[in-house]
Structure formats: structure tokens, C-alpha cells
Enzyme design. Structure first.
Site, mmCIF file in Angstrom:
data_model
loop_
_atom_site.group_PDB
_atom_site.id
_atom_site.type_symbol
_atom_site.label_atom_id
_atom_site.label_comp_id
_atom_site.label_asym_id
_atom_site.label_seq_id
_atom_site.Cartn_x
_atom_site.Cartn_y
_atom_site.Cartn_z
ATOM 1 N N GLU A 159 -37.500 9.780 -9.327
ATOM 2 C CA GLU A 159 -38.394 9.388 -10.426
ATOM 3 C C GLU A 159 -38.752 10.551 -11.370
ATOM 4 O O GLU A 159 -39.924 10.855 -11.591
ATOM 5 C CB GLU A 159 -39.650 8.719 -9.867
ATOM 6 C CG GLU A 159 -39.322 7.442 -9.106
ATOM 7 C CD GLU A 159 -40.541 6.638 -8.668
ATOM 8 O OE1 GLU A 159 -41.679 7.127 -8.812
ATOM 9 O OE2 GLU A 159 -40.349 5.506 -8.176
ATOM 10 N N GLU A 276 -35.497 1.899 -4.384
ATOM 11 C CA GLU A 276 -36.824 1.538 -3.881
ATOM 12 C C GLU A 276 -37.222 0.225 -4.533
ATOM 13 O O GLU A 276 -37.005 0.038 -5.736
ATOM 14 C CB GLU A 276 -37.904 2.564 -4.249
ATOM 15 C CG GLU A 276 -37.795 3.926 -3.622
ATOM 16 C CD GLU A 276 -38.951 4.831 -4.071
ATOM 17 O OE1 GLU A 276 -40.006 4.300 -4.507
ATOM 18 O OE2 GLU A 276 -38.787 6.056 -3.997
#
Length: 504
Positions: A159, A276
Site C-alpha cells: 500500500e 488483501e
């Protein structure tokens, strides 16, 4: 209205849901409870890969700088890496490697994230970072063999579009990190899989720019990755949060966007991994522990494989310490399992899928029907959910007409709901004990098991009519098996009490 199930499969049911599962930080795998939990998950579900943060963080100890003879040197140590991956392989699961976070001895700054202080700054030396990557990949090949490591996707960072995970969310700096890393990996072996950018929801523009960057500079990329969540901003309370949820269809939209973004370009056709996903992105949101979460995610698991090559549930276990050590056995953790192996309703959603056949017969808004090579038909059905807070629906009905051989079918039904197979509900009724004593743990494990029912279902004209009435937030698996009657001719149910024939 009765849904007519086709007699022949339309194709194979994707098992993209099984390709990978998430985990807490890498070194947690050294713990007994972690390995016990993963062993249970692998026995009953069986994921192929596992992905988590922290391979290069200080707790794993790979990067070890030292001074000798007036010069700086680095020793690369794989003591913990070997123990963790050896344990994974013994349990029948292989790593999906995430390269991060920054070792403190290589970091350019002091910004960290999480309770365990993962450094999220760029490397102070890209040359030393490349050496770390090269040494790690080379070691894995030496220990486990090139053919095996070629199967392990290697993702660069986590991220980077969020400044909490990448200092300043500096896109140019991430592109540089990715390029150095990808070229280093390919220099070790050109067939190794490398990809990214592992972005979180909310920064979708990163993906097209990443595609432009790797294309313009001819940087290697073998897959694209991103994450998917549907929860709103955190509403903090002590040791937890509450959040609003968007409809589950929002997860499917996030799964689909990457293929649309690269369509028609040089990266079209690359595998897309959702590394995820969950309802909430917080490890302390009680929604994860509920039957609602299982029913909410059921249509996502049923359809997600049409939109992405994999989507990894975040995470398999509540052994996860990003916001600190949990203060209660149920605390809203991401896991399919709590600490001490108590199964949550979402665990059973996955276990039900693992028992389904691979021949897809039909899929609807509240059901999925498959068949296997033995003729066994499996039905996964789920009750609707309301993210606006409306009352849970009781009595939702799924009616199916299923082509089936013979004169009757043996039907086994396994269910979890607000009332069935729901350890969280039992724990609440217990008074929410933070540290259940052994007898309470036994009760919770028993309460976590699905309720199972069975019946004989007649087959008329080659069709079995199956009527399912679903409880509140129920997810149910129904297995229909052809009956071969082997009852001996002398059997008489009327004489079970030993009475003579006709004496009743």
C-alpha cells in the site's frame, strides 16, 4: 419461484478464493498457536499461498549491518525465514512473498507504522536494498529449489499509496523502489514472478500510472496487485472501532477495476491478485466475528473468481498485532479463527466452499450449485444482509429443481447463522469473558460447529426439488448424494422393539 438448475455444467468453478490467504506479520509464524491454527485451516480448507507483512522488518533479522576493520558490512541472516517457510511447507502452503518493510539499518528515516514499529521509509541505499533482495531470493532458491520458488509470487511493498505505509505516499520513490527490486529479481532468474503495486482502495489512479511507468521503462512485471475493503472511516471506542459498510458488490467492483484499467494496453492479460480483502480494514472491528460477515462475503466468494485471478482473505487467524496485543479472545480481529482455534462463521463459509464440486451448474444472487465427478451435487446458499442496519431477514427461501439420478438423494445440510454455529453469539451470552477458562473454551469451540441436518429427498422424473428456508444471516451447504439402497429383504423397522410381526 423455483430456480431450474441446468443438467450440464457451464464450466469449472474458479478456486481463486483458495489461491492465497493473509496472515499477521511474518515472525508470528514462529509461535505454537499460530502453527496450530494454520494446521487446522489447511486440514479443512487448504489454501495454496500465504501472504503477510514484515519479511524485512527487524523482528525477522534478515538485514544485519556491522562494522569491521573500519568499514560497514552487512550480514544477511535467514534463521527465522527458514523456520517460518519450513513450517509453511510442512503444512502444505507456500509463501506469497511481500518485500517489506524497511530494516532500520537500511532506512532513510524514522517513520514507522503499527505497534511493532515497521519502518516505512525508502532505503538509504538502493544498492544495499538490491543486495538484500538478491541475497534473500538467492537463499530461497538454494534452500528450496528454483522450480519451487518460481511458483512464489513476489510483491514489492504494501500500500505505497498511503503515507502511513510509504513515507509521503511518494509515487516516484515507489516506482524507483519497484524498478530496482524487479530488475534485481529478474537478474537472479528471469522466470521468477514479480509484481505490484499492492495499492489500497481509494487511489485507483495509481494503477494506470504504474502501468505507464513499467511500460515506458520496460520494467519487468508479471502480475498486478491491489487490495479491497468496503468499510467507512473508523469510529473509535476503547480497544475497537465501528464502521459503516458499503454493499458487498463494492468488493466485486474493486476486484474488477484493474483488468478494466489495463485493457487494451501492454499489461492486458496479466494476472490480477487481490492480495488483501475483507469487509473492514481494521483488525479491531467486531463485524469480522459475526454471522453477518459470512453472509455478506458469500456472494463475493461465489463470483470473485470471474473478476480476479486470486483474492486473499485478510487474515486466516486473529494472531495479528498491528494495533497491539488483543485484550480479549473476541476483539474484532481479521481472522477466520480466533486465538486458540475458535472458528468464526466466515471460517465455515470457506470450509463449505472447500467441500463443493468443481463443475459449475448455476450461480444466483443467493446460491451457488456445483457437481463433482461422483455425481454429488453441492449447494451453497446465503441469506440477504442489510448494511443500513435493518433487521436480519428470517425465512428467506431458496427453491431449486436439480437434475439428479435415481429415486432418492441423501441430503446433508450444514449451517451457520445468528443462531447456529456462532461462537461469537455464545461468547456474548456468556458475558464476553476476555480470557475464557478451559471449560468455556471447550463450549465456544462446540458452539462454533455448524448445525447439521439430514434427510432423504425423493427424485421424481429425474429431478429433486430442494426447498431451503434460511435463518437470519445463514450460510448453508447442502450436499446431495445418490442413494444406493442396500437394505436386506428381511429388514423390518416395525420390529425394532423385538415384537412379533403384526403386534403393534
Amino acid at each position: 419461484m423455483r430456480n431450474l438448475v441446468p443438467g450440464e455444467p457451464s464450466g469449472r468453478l474458479s478456486d481463486a478464493w483458495r489461491f492465497c490467504v493473509g496472515t499477521g506479520r511474518f515472525d508470528l509464524a514462529l509461535r505454537r498457536d499460530y502453527q496450530d491454527s494454520l494446521a487446522l485451516v489447511q486440514r479443512e480448507i487448504g489454501f495454496r499461498h500465504i501472504r503477510g507483512h514484515g519479511l524485512f522488518s527487524d523482528g525477522v533479522g534478515v538485514h544485519q549491518p556491522y562494522e569491521y576493520a573500519g568499514k560497514r558490512h552487512v550480514r544477511h541472516s535467514f534463521t527465522y525465514v527458514d523456520q517460518v517457510i519450513d513450517a509453511y511447507l510442512e503444512l502444505g502452503i507456500e509463501p506469497f512473498l511481500e518485500l517489506g518493510f524497511m530494516p532500520s539499518g537500511l532506512a532513510s528515516g524514522e517513520q514507522t507504522v503499527f505497534w511493532w514499529q515497521a519502518n516505512v521509509t525508502p532505503p538509504s541505499s538502493y544498492e544495499e536494498w538490491a543486495a538484500l533482495v538478491r541475497a534473500t531470493i538467492t537463499h530461497l532458491i538454494d534452500r528450496y529449489g528454483l522450480d519451487r520458488v518460481r511458483r512464489w509470487p513476489i510483491e514489492v511493498w504494501n500500500e505505497p499509496n498511503l503515507d502511513i505505509f510509504w513515507q509521503g505516499a511518494d509515487e516516484a520513490a515507489y516506482h524507483r523502489l519497484y524498478e530496482v527490486t524487479a530488475r534485481t529479481i529478474k537478474d537472479v532468474d528471469a522466470s521468477l514472478q514479480v509484481g505490484g503495486p499492492a495499492i489500497s482502495p481509494g487511489s485507483d489512479e495509481w494503477m494506470p500510472r504504474f502501468a505507464d511507468f513499467v511500460t515506458s521503462r520496460d520494467v519487468p512485471v508479471d502480475f498486478l496487485s491491489r487490495h479491497a475493503y468496503t468499510s467507512g472511516p473508523a469510529q473509535p471506542v476503547p480497544f475497537g472501532v465501528y464502521q459503516t459498510l458499503a454493499p458487498a458488490s463494492g468488493l466485486l467492483e474493486q476486484f474488477a477495476i484493474t483488468r478494466r484499467q489495463v485493457a487494451g494496453g501492454p499489461l492486458e492479460g496479466l494476472p490480477v491478485h487481490i492480495t488483501e480483502f475483507n469487509s473492514s480494514y481494521r483488525p479491531d472491528n467486531p463485524i469480522h466475528d459475526t454471522a453477518f460477515n459470512a453472509a455478506y462475503l458469500a456472494p463475493v466468494l461465489a463470483e470473485g473468481g470471474e473478476l480476479a485471478d486470486s483474492f486473499a482473505y485478510w487474515t486466516f487467524s486473529d494472531m495479528f498485532e498491528e494495533v497491539g496485543i488483543p485484550t480479549s479472545i473476541f476483539h474484532g480481529g481479521f481472522g477466520l479463527l480466533t486465538h486458540r482455534q475458535i472458528k468464526k462463521p466466515t471460517y465455515h463459509l470457506y470450509a463449505f466452499l472447500a467441500r463443493m464440486g468443481d463443475q459449475l451448474l448455476t450461480r444466483g444472487e443467493d446460491h451457488l450449485v456445483t457437481r463433482d465427478d461422483t455425481g454429488r451435487v453441492t449447494v451453497l446458499a446465503w441469506a440477504p444482509v442489510d448494511v443500513t442496519g435493518g433487521p436480519a431477514v428470517a425465512g428467506h427461501t431458496v427453491r431449486l429443481s436439480i437434475p439428479f439420478p435415481g429415486e432418492s438423494a441423501f441430503v446433508l445440510r450444514s449451517s451457520v447463522s445468528e443462531e447456529m454455529g456462532n461462537a461469537w453469539a455464545a461468547w456474548c451470552e456468556m458475558g464476553r469473558p476476555r480470557s475464557p477458562h478451559p471449560r468455556q473454551l471447550d463450549i465456544l469451540r462446540e458452539a462454533a460447529e455448524p448445525v447439521r441436518r439430514h434427510q432423504s429427498l425423493p427424485v421424481t422424473g429425474g429431478t429433486a426439488d430442494l426447498d431451503l428456508i434460511l435463518d437470519r444471516h445463514e450460510v448453508t451447504l447442502v450436499e446431495l448424494t445418490p442413494v444406493v439402497d442396500e437394505t436386506p429383504p428381511w429388514w423390518d423397522d416395525r420390529r425394532l422393539l423385538g415384537l412379533e410381526e403384526g403386534m403393534r
